[in-house]
Design a protein around this motif. Structure first.
Motif: not given
Length: 128
Positions: A85-101, A104-116
């Motif tokens: 709950p305090q630290f987790y990751t998720q892969i996500f995609f935006e429908k119709g887009k080419q990027e994979v993101f 990362t969430v650590l103590n409710h602080e969210e970071g998003i990075s493009k991975i592919s």
């Protein structure tokens, strides 16, 4: 006895030829089955990347795949949270887009990075 006819559509999205920001792959693809709510990632490392990870982790395989449950929210397709709950990751995609993101969430602080970025996207509608 009459059985009702069931007709259902399922959408499958295959994102392939995905270039990664830090690793090199012979194959790197994501298969999103929106009916079964499953993501399958298949990849094969290039030799240099494989050796880089093999040095520190003997369990690393050159070719691998993994499956994650997914869900849709606000036009995005997300994997279920992986971690605590305090630290987790998720892969996500935006429908119709080419990027994979990666989210990362650590103590409710969210970071998003493009991975592919995937150069090929195919969509299939499957009728059953």
């Amino acid at each position: 006895m009459i059985l009702p006819f069931q007709h259902s559509n399922s959408e499958i999205i295959i994102m392939s030829a995905c270039a990664d920001k830090q690793d090199e792959f012979l194959k790197n693809e994501y298969i999103l089955n929106l009916n079964e709510l499953m993501m399958t990632r298949n990849y094969i490392y290039k030799e240099k990347t494989y050796q880089k990870y093999k040095i520190t982790d003997l369990s690393v395989k050159k070719s691998n795949s993994y499956v994650r449950n997914i869900y849709e929210e606000d036009g995005k397709i997300l994997t279920h949270k992986h971690g605590y709950p305090q630290f987790y990751t998720q892969i996500f995609f935006e429908k119709g887009k080419q990027e994979v993101f990666m989210k990362t969430v650590l103590n409710h602080e969210e970071g998003i990075s493009k991975i592919s970025t995937c150069s090929k996207i195919e969509k299939f509608k499957k009728e059953s």
